[in-house]
Design a protein around this motif. Structure first.
Motif, short mmCIF file in Angstrom:
data_model
loop_
_atom_site.label_atom_id
_atom_site.label_comp_id
_atom_site.label_asym_id
_atom_site.label_seq_id
_atom_site.Cartn_x
_atom_site.Cartn_y
_atom_site.Cartn_z
N LYS A 138 -1.46 3.75 5.00
CA LYS A 138 -2.54 2.90 5.34
C LYS A 138 -2.24 1.82 6.37
O LYS A 138 -1.13 1.39 6.15
CB LYS A 138 -3.10 2.51 4.01
CG LYS A 138 -4.23 1.55 4.10
CD LYS A 138 -4.89 0.78 2.85
CE LYS A 138 -5.41 -0.48 3.21
NZ LYS A 138 -5.77 -1.21 1.82
N LEU A 139 -2.96 1.92 7.28
CA LEU A 139 -2.87 0.76 8.33
C LEU A 139 -3.33 -0.55 7.67
O LEU A 139 -4.19 -0.51 7.24
CB LEU A 139 -3.65 1.25 9.47
CG LEU A 139 -3.42 0.31 10.96
CD1 LEU A 139 -1.98 0.82 11.45
CD2 LEU A 139 -4.41 0.67 11.78
N LEU A 140 -2.48 -1.54 7.88
CA LEU A 140 -2.78 -2.87 7.25
C LEU A 140 -3.53 -3.82 8.25
O LEU A 140 -4.28 -4.69 7.60
CB LEU A 140 -1.52 -3.47 6.68
CG LEU A 140 -0.86 -2.85 5.84
CD1 LEU A 140 0.40 -3.51 4.83
CD2 LEU A 140 -1.77 -2.68 4.23
N THR B 27 6.82 0.57 14.57
CA THR B 27 5.80 0.30 13.61
C THR B 27 6.63 -0.26 12.24
O THR B 27 7.62 0.15 11.93
CB THR B 27 5.22 1.62 12.95
OG1 THR B 27 4.76 2.33 14.14
CG2 THR B 27 4.25 1.38 11.97
N ALA B 28 5.93 -1.51 11.72
CA ALA B 28 6.40 -2.13 10.46
C ALA B 28 5.94 -1.07 9.32
O ALA B 28 4.84 -0.87 9.09
CB ALA B 28 6.03 -3.41 10.44
N ILE B 29 7.00 -1.07 8.20
CA ILE B 29 6.44 -0.45 6.92
C ILE B 29 6.63 -1.51 5.90
O ILE B 29 7.63 -2.15 5.60
CB ILE B 29 7.62 0.76 6.57
CG1 ILE B 29 7.80 1.55 7.80
CG2 ILE B 29 7.03 1.48 5.45
CD1 ILE B 29 6.90 2.41 8.31
N ALA B 30 5.47 -1.70 5.32
CA ALA B 30 5.24 -2.79 4.37
C ALA B 30 5.72 -2.20 3.14
O ALA B 30 5.21 -0.75 2.79
CB ALA B 30 3.84 -3.36 4.38
N GLU B 31 6.41 -2.81 2.20
CA GLU B 31 6.82 -2.09 1.03
C GLU B 31 6.62 -3.03 -0.14
O GLU B 31 6.65 -4.36 0.18
CB GLU B 31 8.29 -1.89 1.05
CG GLU B 31 8.90 -0.77 2.07
CD GLU B 31 9.97 -0.49 1.89
OE1 GLU B 31 10.73 -0.31 0.85
OE2 GLU B 31 10.69 0.10 2.92
N SER B 32 6.40 -2.62 -1.34
CA SER B 32 5.97 -3.38 -2.68
C SER B 32 7.25 -4.00 -2.82
O SER B 32 8.12 -3.31 -2.95
CB SER B 32 5.24 -2.61 -3.47
OG SER B 32 3.96 -2.10 -2.94
N VAL C 159 2.12 -0.40 8.63
CA VAL C 159 1.48 0.67 7.56
C VAL C 159 2.37 0.43 6.20
O VAL C 159 3.22 -0.32 6.11
CB VAL C 159 1.69 2.14 7.94
CG1 VAL C 159 1.05 2.42 9.24
CG2 VAL C 159 3.35 2.44 8.04
N HIS C 160 1.54 0.85 5.21
CA HIS C 160 1.61 0.67 3.83
C HIS C 160 1.60 2.25 3.08
O HIS C 160 0.46 2.83 3.19
CB HIS C 160 1.02 -0.48 3.20
CG HIS C 160 1.14 -0.51 1.67
ND1 HIS C 160 2.32 -0.99 0.93
CD2 HIS C 160 0.35 -0.03 0.55
CE1 HIS C 160 2.42 -0.93 -0.06
NE2 HIS C 160 1.26 -0.22 -0.40
N ARG C 161 2.46 2.44 2.51
CA ARG C 161 2.47 3.82 1.74
C ARG C 161 1.45 3.37 0.36
O ARG C 161 1.65 2.84 -0.16
CB ARG C 161 3.85 4.26 1.09
CG ARG C 161 3.96 5.62 0.44
CD ARG C 161 5.33 5.94 -0.12
NE ARG C 161 5.45 7.25 -0.58
CZ ARG C 161 4.94 7.67 -1.64
NH1 ARG C 161 4.07 7.05 -2.51
NH2 ARG C 161 5.14 8.96 -2.02
N LEU C 162 0.59 4.53 0.52
CA LEU C 162 -0.44 4.43 -0.71
C LEU C 162 0.41 4.84 -2.01
O LEU C 162 1.31 5.68 -1.97
CB LEU C 162 -1.53 5.45 -0.56
CG LEU C 162 -2.34 5.13 0.55
CD1 LEU C 162 -3.53 6.26 1.07
CD2 LEU C 162 -3.01 3.85 0.57
#
Length: 115
Positions: free
Chosen positions: A44-46, A101-106, A9-12
């Motif tokens: 958001k689910l990537l 769950t992996a958390i994608a970060e910018s 997932v990625h934080r909007l």
């Protein structure tokens, strides 16, 4: 093993609030954070889309409710997203990481190449 264990997932990038008269159903981006109690964070689910995405988000939603974090699955910008109160963001991220769950970060380029 459940499919949410392989989710990313990625934080909007925006902060959101419930659209007037549509609490729990529709959100709108807000330019500046205001009252933290009513502000929302979107995840958001990537990966998978469509019905697979809905099933994965429902699993994440149920997992959050197990720790008494209220969350809602809402369509935002044409995609299903999971929304939680800003105050619950830390607990949400911790729970999601704990269930795999992996958390994608910018990441900014300057953080990688500081020269």
């Amino acid at each position: 093993m459940n499919s949410e264990h392989f989710s990313v997932v990625h934080r909007l990038p925006h902060t959101y609030r419930w659209l007037s008269g549509f609490a729990g159903i529709k959100v709108e981006a807000i330019p500046l954070p205001g009252d933290e109690d009513s502000n929302l964070v979107g995840l958001k689910l990537l990966s998978p889309e469509g019905e697979s995405a809905r099933q994965i988000l429902q699993g994440l939603n149920l997992s959050l409710r197990e720790i008494q974090v209220e969350s809602n699955i809402v369509e935002c910008e044409g995609e299903l997203c999971l929304f939680v109160k800003c105050d619950d963001e830390s607990a949400t991220m911790c729970r999601l990481k704990n269930i795999g769950t992996a958390i994608a970060e910018s990441v900014s380029v300057s953080a990688i190449y500081p020269f």
